[in-house]
Write an enzyme that holds these catalytic residues in place. Structure first.
Site, mmCIF file in Angstrom:
data_model
loop_
_atom_site.group_PDB
_atom_site.id
_atom_site.type_symbol
_atom_site.label_atom_id
_atom_site.label_comp_id
_atom_site.label_asym_id
_atom_site.label_seq_id
_atom_site.Cartn_x
_atom_site.Cartn_y
_atom_site.Cartn_z
ATOM 1 C CD GLU A 293 -1.603 2.259 2.080
ATOM 2 O OE1 GLU A 293 -1.374 3.347 1.490
ATOM 3 O OE2 GLU A 293 -1.535 2.120 3.300
ATOM 4 C CB CYS A 327 -1.922 6.295 3.218
ATOM 5 S SG CYS A 327 -0.467 5.619 4.022
#
Length: 543
Positions: A293, A327
């Protein structure tokens, strides 16, 4: 030995404590912070269950109090990484042969330790070392990691239960094997929960792991390792090393037993890792699993029918909680011209009320960015925006490094929808807004879709259900986690499995069964009870 088909405790999300003035948890956390700040730590690597010190030490300081020394960590070398790999490979046979319920028990115990006696300590370490306020630390290092551990144990049993059909006289079975080799977990600074999940999820499935945390998360990572050991994790199953990225790459991607990587970090680093694995693919015993990720340029898209107060709160929280270092943080927004004056005024009011300072003062909503490198990058970005004719700073724009790495909440207005801060990830408290003509909503959706290489999170705000339906379908590839009338942050384990596609990663969804499937290799077993004794089939018979 006795056998049974065991049912693990059904997972439920860990309740979030509020740390209100006068509460028991607030007093416990303040005491833990005081105790931890009063001592300097000597953070050793943990290889094969033993403390390993290199003597090559690096100082640690709170990002919000850079003149206070927390202690040192011992930087590792290629030799230390090779020792960790050897320990992982030596531990592997016993660990993968251990009955799954005993692996489950270790990680369920770790969850209980974090929920109870270690809760204040792990939250305090995250607050001090990563500059998170009490609430952000609670939802991360306590609740989310507890959820990861409990839900992953449950998902593990769901995987093991998946079995094929069998026809008459045959028994088909599916065996879920750990991967052949060791797993490398490379974890980021911004979430202690991610730092705990990335090594434990492969380990839960019977793999052994070499774990490298971000240098700016080591202060809390050492507490996590203490919890895992306290929970009964055998020596060598997870090995904690503090090596540099280049050293890790040189050793790992040449090693024949490298079986996979579990990664959260920048897109650039992940792409280089993927390239290195591809270049060396002929050296590995098996094709490594690559799970990552990475970055995001997460959006909020507002329709003219959007509820303005809800939109303002979503932008303030989504862009500025934990200093925009998530994020999933909102970093670009598309606001219709008819709503922009009210949205700008509301955000200005919010931001002016935000208290900025150290995490030890529970009245501070906003704290420091992680390190000097981040501060330098973000302050330079603010200066560039101030100089450019294609954008303006409309709120904030201040920064200060006298006591800590403080970048104040900043909102820029871009006059060009392809202005660089609408496209490039900054990873800090800078939100860029593009104001579009109300009648150009459809055109703006096309711009949004084509602007960024990323597809991690995104949100739409609208009251018109036809618009919501159409927009959700139009932006289906723009975000792995998509929000309707909510901020694009705050995914909860078991509720919103997290991960994105395009340049944001492999979308293997942390906090879901999907992720755990990446750490096993199935073997199909067919047993025939009465095998045939003649090679000839009936069709060969004479008329």
């Amino acid at each position: 030995m006795p056998k049974g088909f065991f049912n693990v405790p059904y997972p439920k999300n860990e309740p979030i404590k509020d740390y209100a003035p006068g509460s028991k948890e607030r007093a416990e956390l303040q005491k833990a912070i005081e105790e931890m700040r009063s001592k300097e730590v000597d953070a050793a690597m943990i290889i094969d269950g033993k403390e390993v010190r290199s003597g090559n030490t690096v100082e640690m300081h709170p990002p919000h109090d850079i003149h206070h020394k927390l202690g040192v960590y011992h930087k590792g070398s290629a030799d230390h990484l090779n020792q960790a790999i050897e320990a992982a490979m030596n531990a592997k046979p016993a660990w993968e042969d251990l009955s799954w319920e005993h692996r489950a028990s270790i990680f369920l115990r770790a969850a209980e330790l974090l929920a109870g006696p270690y809760r204040a300590k792990i939250n305090a370490a995250t607050m001090i070392g990563q500059s998170k306020n009490a609430f952000q630390a609670e939802i991360d290092s306590a609740c989310e990691l507890i959820d990861f551990l409990r839900f992953n144990v449950y998902y593990m049993t769901e995987i093991y239960k998946e079995q094929p059909e069998s026809s008459k006289g045959i028994w088909n079975r599916l065996e879920w094997r750990p991967l052949e080799g060791f797993i490398f977990a490379l974890t980021p600074f911004n979430f202690t929960a991610i730092a705990g999940n990335l090594p434990t999820s492969p380990a839960m499935m019977g793999n052994t792991v070499v774990w490298k945390p971000s240098n700016t998360q080591i202060y809390a990572a050492r507490v996590l390792m203490e919890v895992f050991q306290k929970a009964g994790l055998p020596d060598g199953v997870i090995n904690l090393v503090y090596v540099s990225g280049p050293v890790a790459g040189e050793v790992l991607f040449q090693h024949p037993d490298f079986a996979g990587i579990h990664f959260t970090g920048s897109t650039e680093v992940f792409q280089n890792i993927w390239k290195s694995i591809g270049t060396n693919i002929h050296k590995f015993k098996a094709y490594p699993r690559i799970v990552g990720e990475t970055g995001g340029k997460d959006f909020v898209m507002a329709h003219p029918t959007a509820d303005v107060p809800s939109l303002i709160t979503a932008l303030t929280r989504g862009a500025f909680e934990y200093q925009g270092q998530k994020c999933s943080a909102a970093s670009r927004a598309y606001i219709p011209k008819s709503l922009w004056p009210a949205v700008k005024e509301g955000m200005k009011r919010d931001i002016e009320s935000i208290k900025v300072g150290p995490t030890e003062d529970f009245g501070n909503f906003f704290n420091a960015v992680i390190d000097k490198t981040s501060f330098t990058k973000l302050s330079a970005a603010i200066d560039k925006i101030k100089e450019d004719k294609d954008a303006d700073i409309v709120i904030g724009g201040e920064y200060d490094m006298s006591k800590g790495y403080f970048i104040y909440p900043t909102v820029a207005q871009a006059h060009d929808p392809h202005y660089w801060t609408m496209e490039e990830e900054l990873f800090g408290p800078i939100l860029t807004v593009y104001v579009y003509d109300d009648e150009k909503y459809e055109e703006t959706l096309d711009i949004l879709d084509s602007t960024s290489m990323y597809a991690l999170t995104g949100a739409i705000f609208a009251e018109d259900r036809y618009v919501i339906d159409k927009t959700a379908r139009r932006l289906r590839n723009c975000a792995g986690n998509f929000y309707i009338n909510d901020k694009p942050t705050g995914a909860v384990v078991g509720q919103q499995p997290f991960g994105g596609a395009r340049g944001s990663g492999t979308n293997d969804k942390a906090g879901a069964k999907i992720n755990l499937l990446r750490w096993v290799s199935p073997r199909t077993i067919k047993e025939t009870f009465v095998p045939p004794t003649d090679y000839r089939y009936p069709f060969l018979g004479e008329e």
